[in-house]
Design a protein around this motif. Structure first.
Motif, PDB file in Angstrom:
ATOM      1  N   PRO A   1       0.814  -1.227   0.000  1.00 51.45           N
ATOM      2  CA  PRO A   1       0.000   0.000   0.000  1.00 51.45           C
ATOM      3  C   PRO A   1       0.844   1.273   0.000  1.00 51.45           C
ATOM      4  O   PRO A   1       0.435   2.298  -0.572  1.00 51.45           O
ATOM      5  N   LEU A   2       2.027   1.240   0.606  1.00 52.87           N
ATOM      6  CA  LEU A   2       2.918   2.403   0.569  1.00 52.87           C
ATOM      7  C   LEU A   2       3.332   2.694  -0.874  1.00 52.87           C
ATOM      8  O   LEU A   2       3.322   3.850  -1.322  1.00 52.87           O
ATOM      9  N   TYR A   3       3.670   1.642  -1.605  1.00 49.93           N
ATOM     10  CA  TYR A   3       4.054   1.754  -3.018  1.00 49.93           C
ATOM     11  C   TYR A   3       2.880   2.245  -3.859  1.00 49.93           C
ATOM     12  O   TYR A   3       3.035   3.152  -4.688  1.00 49.93           O
TER      13      TYR A   3
ATOM     14  N   ALA B   1       0.042   6.674  -6.886  1.00 46.29           N
ATOM     15  CA  ALA B   1      -1.071   7.615  -7.018  1.00 46.29           C
ATOM     16  C   ALA B   1      -0.578   9.053  -6.841  1.00 46.29           C
ATOM     17  O   ALA B   1      -1.024   9.970  -7.556  1.00 46.29           O
ATOM     18  N   TRP B   2       0.334   9.256  -5.901  1.00 50.34           N
ATOM     19  CA  TRP B   2       0.938  10.580  -5.685  1.00 50.34           C
ATOM     20  C   TRP B   2       1.639  11.058  -6.952  1.00 50.34           C
ATOM     21  O   TRP B   2       1.476  12.210  -7.379  1.00 50.34           O
ATOM     22  N   THR B   3       2.412  10.182  -7.578  1.00 49.15           N
ATOM     23  CA  THR B   3       3.127  10.543  -8.801  1.00 49.15           C
ATOM     24  C   THR B   3       2.159  10.890  -9.920  1.00 49.15           C
ATOM     25  O   THR B   3       2.402  11.816 -10.699  1.00 49.15           O
TER      26      THR B   3
ATOM     27  N   PRO C   1     -10.990  16.506 -11.265  1.00 44.96           N
ATOM     28  CA  PRO C   1     -11.708  15.487 -10.492  1.00 44.96           C
ATOM     29  C   PRO C   1     -10.982  14.149 -10.457  1.00 44.96           C
ATOM     30  O   PRO C   1     -11.003  13.459  -9.431  1.00 44.96           O
ATOM     31  N   ILE C   2     -10.316  13.782 -11.543  1.00 40.76           N
ATOM     32  CA  ILE C   2      -9.572  12.520 -11.545  1.00 40.76           C
ATOM     33  C   ILE C   2      -8.398  12.597 -10.578  1.00 40.76           C
ATOM     34  O   ILE C   2      -8.144  11.652  -9.807  1.00 40.76           O
ATOM     35  N   LEU C   3      -7.687  13.709 -10.574  1.00 44.71           N
ATOM     36  CA  LEU C   3      -6.535  13.839  -9.676  1.00 44.71           C
ATOM     37  C   LEU C   3      -6.965  13.935  -8.220  1.00 44.71           C
ATOM     38  O   LEU C   3      -6.226  13.496  -7.331  1.00 44.71           O
ATOM     39  N   LEU C   4      -8.135  14.484  -7.961  1.00 45.23           N
ATOM     40  CA  LEU C   4      -8.645  14.465  -6.588  1.00 45.23           C
ATOM     41  C   LEU C   4      -8.906  13.026  -6.153  1.00 45.23           C
ATOM     42  O   LEU C   4      -8.667  12.666  -4.987  1.00 45.23           O
ATOM     43  N   GLY C   5      -9.349  12.196  -7.082  1.00 43.68           N
ATOM     44  CA  GLY C   5      -9.527  10.783  -6.770  1.00 43.68           C
ATOM     45  C   GLY C   5      -8.209  10.102  -6.464  1.00 43.68           C
ATOM     46  O   GLY C   5      -8.107   9.318  -5.507  1.00 43.68           O
ATOM     47  N   PHE C   6      -7.180  10.400  -7.260  1.00 49.16           N
ATOM     48  CA  PHE C   6      -5.865   9.816  -6.991  1.00 49.16           C
ATOM     49  C   PHE C   6      -5.274  10.353  -5.684  1.00 49.16           C
ATOM     50  O   PHE C   6      -4.552   9.631  -4.986  1.00 49.16           O
ATOM     51  N   SER C   7      -5.572  11.598  -5.347  1.00 50.03           N
ATOM     52  CA  SER C   7      -5.118  12.148  -4.072  1.00 50.03           C
ATOM     53  C   SER C   7      -5.746  11.389  -2.910  1.00 50.03           C
ATOM     54  O   SER C   7      -5.072  11.073  -1.914  1.00 50.03           O
TER      55      SER C   7
ATOM     56  N   ALA D   1      -4.060   7.962  -2.724  1.00 50.33           N
ATOM     57  CA  ALA D   1      -2.736   8.050  -2.102  1.00 50.33           C
ATOM     58  C   ALA D   1      -2.857   8.134  -0.585  1.00 50.33           C
ATOM     59  O   ALA D   1      -2.188   7.393   0.151  1.00 50.33           O
ATOM     60  N   THR D   2      -3.732   9.011  -0.114  1.00 49.83           N
ATOM     61  CA  THR D   2      -3.891   9.200   1.330  1.00 49.83           C
ATOM     62  C   THR D   2      -4.383   7.930   2.005  1.00 49.83           C
ATOM     63  O   THR D   2      -3.852   7.512   3.052  1.00 49.83           O
TER      64      THR D   2
END
Length: 322
Positions: free
Chosen positions: A200-202, A207-209, A242-248, A251-252
């Motif tokens: 999950p860290l990876y 997702a952060w990248t 909106p897609i990047l908010l999903g990836f954010s 990541a969290t």
């Protein structure tokens, strides 16, 4: 950093620019996952320690084994530079046609391909030297695991020719350190239930990248479209935010899951993960997708996001001691 590079002889300046020594953000983005993983690996030892006499030694390692942290810093500096050299060797003909990259040493002719090849060999030799300096009892495993990332390093620059998701491959490459830190500390990814932590860290790092490099890619979207190159910036288009908010959010959540699987019971780590996630949300919500300066500032700010998460790992380790 730029002033130091400007003090070098002209030819040396070209090599420094090829390795992006004047842009340390790339080194930090490669380094942070290594530091997270190393710190969490120490956290595993702290959480499962039953000998009170070891507490002073464990406190010394709340951020991870200092010698490993130093090796990862050196390795990130060298391998990020090697990755940039490989990238420019693949992309020189495209770089000549993109306003942001036209002055790069290979694109401008300041360095030839044979010279870049020799420089790459030197960089990779330095990276190998760092890898061979890892703890001898863990060296074989770390060598194989580290070498397994090299195909990703080599093919990433080609991905923009074939897939709309080159940023995904970059994330897989740049976050390999999330695996390496645990392996260097414990000897394998299986040790101490490591896979439940590092996977999950990876995933969170990938997702952060996707967040930071999609924003970055919006700087070049017009040139990329003209050249027939692909990116998540072009693929997501008007749906980018909106897609990047999903990836954010992904990541969290993934970072929090890593801490939960490790065994953190105090809130310190999770609060810090929330802070790192809030930073990602800030980047996305305040990004101007048509303003290169705004996007470059958001991209550079990701060193702060990485630092927040590293601080969360350290705080979680300290909390686990008491």
């Amino acid at each position: 950093m730029s002033s130091l590079i400007n003090a070098l002889p002209p030819k040396a300046q070209s090599y420094a620019q090829l390795a992006r020594f004047d842009k340390p953000i790339g080194t930090m983005l490669l380094l942070w996952p290594c530091l997270w993983s190393t710190a969490l690996a120490s956290g595993s030892t702290i959480i499962h320690n039953t000998d009170p006499t070891l507490s002073p030694t464990l406190f010394y390692n709340v951020a991870g084994d200092p010698s490993l942290l130093g090796l990862f810093a050196a390795g990130s500096f060298l391998m990020r530079g090697a990755g940039c050299t490989i990238n420019d060797m693949w992309d020189a003909k495209f770089d000549k046609q993109v306003s942001r990259t036209v002055t790069r040493p290979l694109a401008s002719g300041a360095i030839s391909y044979p010279q870049a090849t020799a420089f790459l060999a030197l960089q990779l030799s330095g990276g190998l030297g760092v890898l061979l300096s890892f703890p001898q009892e863990h060296l074989n495993y770390c060598f194989v695991l580290g070498a397994a990332s090299l195909p990703l390093v080599g093919v990433y620059p080609l991905m923009k020719r074939f897939t709309n998701w080159p940023q995904l491959v970059l994330g897989m490459t740049f976050n390999w350190g999330a695996l390496m830190g645990w392996a260097a500390t414990h000897g394998s990814l299986d040790a101490c239930n490591g896979l439940s932590v590092v996977l999950p860290l990876y995933a969170g790092g990938i997702a952060w990248t996707l967040v930071y490099d999609t924003l970055y890619a919006h700087q070049d979207k017009s040139d990329d479209a003209k050249l027939g190159l692909k990116s998540t910036a072009l693929y997501f288009g008007t749906n980018t935010k909106p897609i990047l908010l999903g990836f954010s959010s992904l990541a969290t959540t993934s970072w929090m899951l890593a801490g939960y699987n490790l065994g953190f019971e105090q809130p310190f780590y999770y609060v810090g993960c929330g802070g790192a996630g809030a930073h990602l949300f800030w980047q996305v919500l305040t990004a101007d997708l048509e303003d290169p300066k705004n996007l470059a500032e958001r991209f550079k700010s990701n060193s702060m996001a990485g630092a927040i998460l590293f601080g969360s790992c350290v705080a979680g380790n300290i909390g686990a001691m008491y």
